[in-house]
Design a protein around this motif. Structure first.
Motif, mmCIF file in Angstrom:
data_model
loop_
_atom_site.group_PDB
_atom_site.id
_atom_site.type_symbol
_atom_site.label_atom_id
_atom_site.label_comp_id
_atom_site.label_asym_id
_atom_site.label_seq_id
_atom_site.Cartn_x
_atom_site.Cartn_y
_atom_site.Cartn_z
ATOM 1 N N ILE A 110 52.525 43.164 43.049
ATOM 2 C CA ILE A 110 52.044 41.784 43.033
ATOM 3 C C ILE A 110 50.549 41.735 43.318
ATOM 4 O O ILE A 110 49.816 40.923 42.719
ATOM 5 C CB ILE A 110 52.819 40.909 44.032
ATOM 6 N N THR A 111 50.069 42.583 44.211
ATOM 7 C CA THR A 111 48.634 42.628 44.481
ATOM 8 C C THR A 111 47.850 42.940 43.211
ATOM 9 O O THR A 111 46.850 42.283 42.891
ATOM 10 C CB THR A 111 48.314 43.670 45.568
ATOM 11 N N THR A 112 48.312 43.931 42.460
ATOM 12 C CA THR A 112 47.655 44.291 41.201
ATOM 13 C C THR A 112 47.713 43.133 40.208
ATOM 14 O O THR A 112 46.707 42.789 39.574
ATOM 15 C CB THR A 112 48.316 45.536 40.588
ATOM 16 N N ASP A 113 48.889 42.514 40.082
ATOM 17 C CA ASP A 113 49.049 41.410 39.129
ATOM 18 C C ASP A 113 48.206 40.197 39.534
ATOM 19 O O ASP A 113 47.580 39.547 38.684
ATOM 20 C CB ASP A 113 50.527 40.996 39.048
ATOM 21 N N TYR A 114 48.195 39.895 40.807
ATOM 22 C CA TYR A 114 47.471 38.727 41.315
ATOM 23 C C TYR A 114 45.969 38.892 41.097
ATOM 24 O O TYR A 114 45.296 37.988 40.578
ATOM 25 C CB TYR A 114 47.796 38.568 42.799
ATOM 26 N N LEU A 115 45.450 40.051 41.464
ATOM 27 C CA LEU A 115 44.013 40.286 41.300
ATOM 28 C C LEU A 115 43.630 40.386 39.825
ATOM 29 O O LEU A 115 42.531 39.991 39.434
ATOM 30 C CB LEU A 115 43.596 41.549 42.053
ATOM 31 N N GLY A 116 44.541 40.895 39.001
ATOM 32 C CA GLY A 116 44.282 40.927 37.563
ATOM 33 C C GLY A 116 44.219 39.534 36.972
ATOM 34 O O GLY A 116 43.342 39.233 36.152
ATOM 35 N N ARG A 117 45.146 38.680 37.388
ATOM 36 C CA ARG A 117 45.122 37.297 36.891
ATOM 37 C C ARG A 117 43.900 36.553 37.421
ATOM 38 O O ARG A 117 43.308 35.732 36.706
ATOM 39 C CB ARG A 117 46.399 36.568 37.330
ATOM 40 N N LEU A 118 43.503 36.856 38.650
ATOM 41 C CA LEU A 118 42.286 36.269 39.197
ATOM 42 C C LEU A 118 41.085 36.629 38.335
ATOM 43 O O LEU A 118 40.233 35.775 38.052
ATOM 44 C CB LEU A 118 42.064 36.754 40.629
ATOM 45 N N GLU A 119 41.006 37.866 37.899
ATOM 46 C CA GLU A 119 39.896 38.300 37.052
ATOM 47 C C GLU A 119 39.855 37.472 35.771
ATOM 48 O O GLU A 119 38.775 37.042 35.326
ATOM 49 C CB GLU A 119 40.064 39.779 36.711
ATOM 50 N N ASP A 120 41.021 37.236 35.169
ATOM 51 C CA ASP A 120 41.086 36.402 33.964
ATOM 52 C C ASP A 120 40.567 34.994 34.244
ATOM 53 O O ASP A 120 39.806 34.426 33.446
ATOM 54 C CB ASP A 120 42.529 36.309 33.455
ATOM 55 N N MET A 121 40.978 34.437 35.375
ATOM 56 C CA MET A 121 40.579 33.071 35.705
ATOM 57 C C MET A 121 39.086 32.978 36.003
ATOM 58 O O MET A 121 38.438 31.975 35.671
ATOM 59 C CB MET A 121 41.399 32.565 36.885
ATOM 60 N N ASN A 136 36.788 34.748 34.596
ATOM 61 C CA ASN A 136 36.142 34.753 33.280
ATOM 62 C C ASN A 136 36.279 33.391 32.601
ATOM 63 O O ASN A 136 35.338 32.913 31.960
ATOM 64 C CB ASN A 136 36.742 35.855 32.411
ATOM 65 N N GLU A 137 37.453 32.762 32.745
ATOM 66 C CA GLU A 137 37.639 31.421 32.187
ATOM 67 C C GLU A 137 36.713 30.422 32.858
ATOM 68 O O GLU A 137 36.142 29.539 32.198
ATOM 69 C CB GLU A 137 39.102 30.984 32.374
ATOM 70 N N LEU A 138 36.551 30.541 34.168
ATOM 71 C CA LEU A 138 35.663 29.637 34.899
ATOM 72 C C LEU A 138 34.227 29.805 34.437
ATOM 73 O O LEU A 138 33.493 28.822 34.308
ATOM 74 C CB LEU A 138 35.774 29.914 36.401
ATOM 75 N N LYS A 139 33.826 31.036 34.161
ATOM 76 C CA LYS A 139 32.473 31.301 33.681
ATOM 77 C C LYS A 139 32.236 30.625 32.334
ATOM 78 O O LYS A 139 31.208 29.978 32.115
ATOM 79 C CB LYS A 139 32.259 32.811 33.560
ATOM 80 N N VAL A 140 33.201 30.752 31.435
ATOM 81 C CA VAL A 140 33.083 30.108 30.123
ATOM 82 C C VAL A 140 33.056 28.590 30.277
ATOM 83 O O VAL A 140 32.247 27.896 29.654
ATOM 84 C CB VAL A 140 34.247 30.543 29.206
ATOM 85 N N GLN A 141 33.950 28.079 31.121
ATOM 86 C CA GLN A 141 34.012 26.632 31.360
ATOM 87 C C GLN A 141 32.716 26.123 31.947
ATOM 88 O O GLN A 141 32.203 25.068 31.559
ATOM 89 C CB GLN A 141 35.180 26.337 32.303
ATOM 90 N N GLY A 142 32.138 26.870 32.894
ATOM 91 C CA GLY A 142 30.888 26.465 33.514
ATOM 92 C C GLY A 142 29.751 26.404 32.510
ATOM 93 O O GLY A 142 28.923 25.494 32.541
ATOM 94 N N GLY A 143 29.702 27.375 31.593
ATOM 95 C CA GLY A 143 28.676 27.358 30.558
ATOM 96 C C GLY A 143 28.804 26.166 29.641
ATOM 97 O O GLY A 143 27.814 25.532 29.274
ATOM 98 N N ALA A 144 30.045 25.819 29.284
ATOM 99 C CA ALA A 144 30.272 24.661 28.417
ATOM 100 C C ALA A 144 29.870 23.373 29.118
ATOM 101 O O ALA A 144 29.263 22.481 28.520
ATOM 102 C CB ALA A 144 31.745 24.609 28.009
ATOM 103 N N ASN A 145 30.189 23.267 30.412
ATOM 104 C CA ASN A 145 29.827 22.060 31.166
ATOM 105 C C ASN A 145 28.314 21.914 31.279
ATOM 106 O O ASN A 145 27.765 20.811 31.197
ATOM 107 C CB ASN A 145 30.450 22.108 32.563
ATOM 108 N N LYS A 146 27.631 23.047 31.473
ATOM 109 C CA LYS A 146 26.177 23.011 31.578
ATOM 110 C C LYS A 146 25.552 22.535 30.274
ATOM 111 O O LYS A 146 24.617 21.730 30.260
ATOM 112 C CB LYS A 146 25.647 24.398 31.952
ATOM 113 N N ARG A 147 26.071 23.006 29.133
ATOM 114 C CA ARG A 147 25.531 22.573 27.836
ATOM 115 C C ARG A 147 25.762 21.093 27.612
ATOM 116 O O ARG A 147 24.904 20.394 27.065
ATOM 117 C CB ARG A 147 26.161 23.404 26.708
#
Length: 226
Positions: A197-208, A210-221
């Protein structure tokens, strides 16, 4: 976006949340360094805000647990969450622990404030029976469900001997029941599956992240165009 773990007491929820917090702070530093390299020397950028709280066991001289403290991430303040003894008898109780609601609120509520001007990551350890003695905390958590630009990472209490916590069910099941619009992912941790679960949780966190980074860039534009 919400990513929560759940499980019985002493299963490792707080340890997992602290590992997630370490990863988030590493990511935050790397993102800030990357922006510094890309931008002109005098340019400014909006740093993703990380706040929230986690809980620490408090042990006596014989290494026996006597309570829990709350630690604010942005403020770095520490206060009492609960104690087995020494608090007024009028304080609400969870099991054998008396809960200092005022001390908890003094740290937690400021850490859960929403900043609409930037993306945020908020750590909550945990949405649990002790913390839910605070109605103001419940309201703050409910408010976070309305903000899609915030990534919430943390832990939520599990049913114990069949006794469920309605507010927690609302958080985890509300999207499917059309009670709120936030997708909440929950991973159940046990001593037997802790490493997986630790591996899965931290892996899913990494995905999120990256999604937050993309979302933040879109909001800034969007803000630049408006």
């Amino acid at each position: 976006m919400w990513l929560l773990c759940t499980g019985q007491p002493s299963c490792g929820k707080t340890t997992l949340v602290k590992k997630a917090l370490d990863r988030i702070l590493e990511w935050q530093d790397s993102e800030a360094a990357c922006l510094d390299r890309k931008q002109a020397p005098n340019a400014s950028h909006t740093k993703i805000v990380v706040s929230g709280f986690y809980t620490d066991e408090v042990l006596d001289g014989n290494r026996r647990r006597i309570g829990f403290d709350i630690v604010g991430i942005a403020s770095e303040k520490r206060g009492i969450l609960s104690r087995k003894s020494g608090l007024p008898s009028s304080y609400p109780k969870t099991g054998q622990y008396s809960v200092d609601v005022a001390s908890f609120e003094d740290i937690a509520l400021a850490e859960l404030n929403v900043n609409d001007a930037t993306s945020q990551i908020i750590i909550i350890d945990e949405i649990g029976r002790m913390e839910l003695h605070s109605k103001k905390f419940q309201a703050a958590v409910e408010n976070l469900l309305q903000h899609q630009h915030i990534l919430v990472v943390g832990a939520i209490t599990a049913p114990i001997y069949g006794h469920r916590v309605p507010f927690c069910d609302h958080i985890t099941d509300g999207y499917e029941l059309k009670k709120h619009s936030m997708r909440v992912e929950v991973m159940r941790i046990k001593k037997s599956n802790r490493e997986t679960i630790t591996t899965d949780y931290l892996g899913r966190l990494e995905d999120m992240l990256n999604e937050l980074k993309v979302q933040g860039g879109a909001n800034k534009r969007r803000r630049m165009r408006s």
